[in-house]
Design a protein around this motif. Structure first.
Motif, mmCIF file in Angstrom:
data_model
loop_
_atom_site.group_PDB
_atom_site.id
_atom_site.type_symbol
_atom_site.label_atom_id
_atom_site.label_comp_id
_atom_site.label_asym_id
_atom_site.label_seq_id
_atom_site.Cartn_x
_atom_site.Cartn_y
_atom_site.Cartn_z
ATOM 1 N N LYS A 1 -6.120 -4.667 16.160
ATOM 2 C CA LYS A 1 -4.867 -4.094 15.659
ATOM 3 C C LYS A 1 -5.089 -2.706 15.058
ATOM 4 C CE LYS A 1 -4.218 -7.750 13.045
ATOM 5 N NZ LYS A 1 -5.232 -8.683 13.535
ATOM 6 N N ILE A 2 -6.011 -1.940 15.598
ATOM 7 C CA ILE A 2 -6.310 -0.617 15.055
ATOM 8 C C ILE A 2 -5.108 0.306 15.239
ATOM 9 C CG2 ILE A 2 -7.756 1.432 15.325
ATOM 10 C CD1 ILE A 2 -10.040 -0.380 16.152
ATOM 11 N N ALA A 3 -4.752 1.029 14.185
ATOM 12 C CA ALA A 3 -3.661 2.001 14.229
ATOM 13 C C ALA A 3 -4.169 3.325 13.685
ATOM 14 C CB ALA A 3 -2.475 1.510 13.415
ATOM 15 N N PHE A 4 -3.794 4.433 14.322
ATOM 16 C CA PHE A 4 -4.283 5.746 13.880
ATOM 17 C C PHE A 4 -3.596 6.190 12.596
ATOM 18 C CE2 PHE A 4 -4.279 10.397 13.753
ATOM 19 C CZ PHE A 4 -5.645 10.621 13.814
ATOM 20 N N GLY A 5 -2.296 5.986 12.484
ATOM 21 C CA GLY A 5 -1.563 6.396 11.284
ATOM 22 C C GLY A 5 -1.025 7.806 11.389
ATOM 23 N N SER A 6 -0.334 8.251 10.345
ATOM 24 C CA SER A 6 0.261 9.583 10.332
ATOM 25 C C SER A 6 -0.238 10.369 9.138
ATOM 26 C CB SER A 6 1.794 9.486 10.267
ATOM 27 O OG SER A 6 2.208 8.954 9.022
ATOM 28 N N ILE A 7 -0.236 11.676 9.264
ATOM 29 C CA ILE A 7 -0.714 12.531 8.183
ATOM 30 C C ILE A 7 0.203 12.418 6.964
ATOM 31 C CG2 ILE A 7 0.541 14.595 8.903
ATOM 32 C CD1 ILE A 7 -3.078 14.453 7.550
ATOM 33 N N GLY A 8 1.483 12.171 7.199
ATOM 34 C CA GLY A 8 2.417 12.027 6.088
ATOM 35 C C GLY A 8 2.077 10.834 5.210
ATOM 36 N N ASP A 9 1.800 9.696 5.846
ATOM 37 C CA ASP A 9 1.422 8.511 5.087
ATOM 38 C C ASP A 9 0.076 8.701 4.395
ATOM 39 O OD1 ASP A 9 3.717 7.171 5.793
ATOM 40 O OD2 ASP A 9 2.801 6.152 7.516
ATOM 41 N N SER A 10 -0.856 9.350 5.080
ATOM 42 C CA SER A 10 -2.200 9.520 4.532
ATOM 43 C C SER A 10 -2.252 10.515 3.387
ATOM 44 C CB SER A 10 -3.173 9.965 5.641
ATOM 45 O OG SER A 10 -3.294 8.956 6.618
ATOM 46 N N LEU A 11 -1.240 11.375 3.273
ATOM 47 C CA LEU A 11 -1.203 12.350 2.187
ATOM 48 C C LEU A 11 -0.073 12.079 1.201
ATOM 49 C CD1 LEU A 11 -2.018 15.688 4.078
ATOM 50 C CD2 LEU A 11 -3.563 14.214 2.780
ATOM 51 N N SER A 12 0.433 10.853 1.215
ATOM 52 C CA SER A 12 1.468 10.477 0.254
ATOM 53 C C SER A 12 0.854 10.375 -1.140
ATOM 54 C CB SER A 12 2.092 9.143 0.646
ATOM 55 O OG SER A 12 1.137 8.102 0.519
ATOM 56 N N VAL A 13 1.710 10.324 -2.142
ATOM 57 C CA VAL A 13 1.222 10.219 -3.523
ATOM 58 C C VAL A 13 0.391 8.951 -3.707
ATOM 59 C CG1 VAL A 13 1.905 9.970 -5.935
ATOM 60 C CG2 VAL A 13 3.125 11.584 -4.460
ATOM 61 N N GLY A 14 0.875 7.852 -3.152
ATOM 62 C CA GLY A 14 0.136 6.603 -3.267
ATOM 63 C C GLY A 14 -1.233 6.673 -2.623
ATOM 64 N N SER A 15 -1.302 7.328 -1.464
ATOM 65 C CA SER A 15 -2.584 7.461 -0.780
ATOM 66 C C SER A 15 -3.542 8.349 -1.568
ATOM 67 C CB SER A 15 -2.375 8.028 0.623
ATOM 68 O OG SER A 15 -1.683 7.117 1.446
ATOM 69 N N LEU A 16 -3.029 9.434 -2.128
ATOM 70 C CA LEU A 16 -3.876 10.316 -2.922
ATOM 71 C C LEU A 16 -4.440 9.584 -4.139
ATOM 72 C CD1 LEU A 16 -1.823 13.638 -2.775
ATOM 73 C CD2 LEU A 16 -3.880 13.047 -1.475
ATOM 74 N N LYS A 17 -3.623 8.752 -4.748
ATOM 75 C CA LYS A 17 -4.118 7.949 -5.872
ATOM 76 C C LYS A 17 -5.201 6.982 -5.408
ATOM 77 C CE LYS A 17 0.135 8.025 -8.658
ATOM 78 N NZ LYS A 17 1.233 7.187 -9.213
ATOM 79 N N ALA A 18 -5.016 6.433 -4.204
ATOM 80 C CA ALA A 18 -6.020 5.510 -3.667
ATOM 81 C C ALA A 18 -7.351 6.223 -3.438
ATOM 82 C CB ALA A 18 -5.517 4.897 -2.358
ATOM 83 N N TYR A 19 -7.306 7.465 -2.927
ATOM 84 C CA TYR A 19 -8.548 8.209 -2.696
ATOM 85 C C TYR A 19 -9.260 8.498 -4.013
ATOM 86 C CZ TYR A 19 -5.930 9.106 1.628
ATOM 87 O OH TYR A 19 -5.184 8.974 2.764
ATOM 88 N N LEU A 20 -8.475 8.839 -5.029
ATOM 89 C CA LEU A 20 -9.076 9.102 -6.338
ATOM 90 C C LEU A 20 -9.701 7.828 -6.898
ATOM 91 C CD1 LEU A 20 -9.614 11.000 -8.703
ATOM 92 C CD2 LEU A 20 -7.321 10.446 -9.583
ATOM 93 N N ALA A 21 -9.020 6.704 -6.716
ATOM 94 C CA ALA A 21 -9.564 5.432 -7.197
ATOM 95 C C ALA A 21 -10.863 5.089 -6.482
ATOM 96 C CB ALA A 21 -8.534 4.314 -6.992
ATOM 97 N N GLU A 22 -10.916 5.338 -5.163
ATOM 98 C CA GLU A 22 -12.146 5.082 -4.410
ATOM 99 C C GLU A 22 -13.276 5.998 -4.877
ATOM 100 O OE1 GLU A 22 -13.020 2.855 -1.680
ATOM 101 O OE2 GLU A 22 -11.354 1.862 -2.703
ATOM 102 N N PHE A 23 -12.951 7.256 -5.143
ATOM 103 C CA PHE A 23 -13.958 8.205 -5.630
ATOM 104 C C PHE A 23 -14.547 7.741 -6.957
ATOM 105 C CE2 PHE A 23 -14.789 11.767 -8.522
ATOM 106 C CZ PHE A 23 -15.807 12.428 -7.843
#
Length: 250
Positions: free
Chosen positions: A3-25
């Motif tokens: 079920k691999i999906a590439f995704g969109s740049i909009g979803d990947s750069l949303s506020v929620g996603s940015l918070k997720a990247y910071l949490a992972e860091f």
């Protein structure tokens, strides 16, 4: 079916996603700081003696505790991956898109590198140990070892955290993930180093300037994580709808 999906740049750069990247860091930084720091501390206390059983247990316990805490602190924000192999395994099962997963990788690699730079500084320049196979082993054997133990890790992630049928497990999921990492280090530490995590191996390699065997800790964990994602995510979970979101990982 995968079920691999590439995704969109909009979803990947949303506020929620940015918070997720910071949490992972942040979570990866703290995990690697404790894990690599335990190895540096052991070397200092034993005058750089060869790893003995007590040292192996201490380092395994440090990694298990640190990962348990790291997964717990990031679970509600990013899913608490802290590991490119876990991210790939979850992408194979459709739990995260490839594009967002790539940003997770960047955050995890940066977190590991910053952790090792901090360790180098606060220990007044002590050597940062890198992963490598034991004397008498070759790269292929190291890869197979890392495939097996990373498969166990990502399979555990699915079974306790990403399976929509898991019910409410509370803190059991991050605890189980920490336990399997500690157990795998006890089993594989004297042979392949027991990495299971390309980020965990990448940061020390950057700071030490030694990438001679780093490829082992990309090839092995990514294959193992991908296989676990396919078997559990696509065979056992199958076509379950809806797919779990990142908030459901723990």
């Amino acid at each position: 079916m995968v079920k691999i999906a590439f995704g969109s740049i909009g979803d990947s750069l949303s506020v929620g996603s940015l918070k997720a990247y910071l949490a992972e860091f942040i979570a990866t930084l703290l995990f690697v700081f404790a894990g690599v720091g335990s190895a540096i501390a052991y070397n200092k206390l034993t005058s750089d003696a060869a790893l003995d059983p007590a040292g192996l247990v201490a380092i395994a316990v440090a990694h298990a505790f640190a990962l348990f805490v790291g997964v717990s602190m990031a679970a509600n924000i990013s899913g608490g991956h802290l590991n490119p192999a876990v991210t790939l395994g979850l992408a194979v099962g459709g739990n995260i898109t490839i594009l967002t997963g790539l940003f997770y990788w960047v955050a995890q690699l940066l977190g590991s590198t910053v952790a090792c730079l901090l360790l180098k500084y606060v220990t007044n320049g002590l050597a940062v140990p890198t992963h490598g196979v034991a004397a008498g082993m070759n790269g292929a054997e190291g890869v197979v070892m890392e495939i097996v133990i990373t498969f166990a890790l990502v399979y555990t992630v699915y079974a306790t955290a990403a399976d929509p049928k898991k019910g409410s497990l509370g803190t059991i999921a991050p605890m189980a993930i920490g336990f399997i990492v500690g157990a795998n280090i006890l089993a594989a530490g004297p042979f392949s180093g027991g990495s299971m995590n390309p980020a965990r191996s990448f940061g020390p390699a950057v700071v030490a300037g030694d990438f001679s065997q780093n490829w082992i800790y990309w090839v092995g964990p990514l294959i193992g994580g991908g296989l676990a994602g396919f078997i559990y995510g696509d065979v056992f979970i199958g076509s379950h709808t809806p797919l779990p979101t990142s908030e459901d990982y723990a």
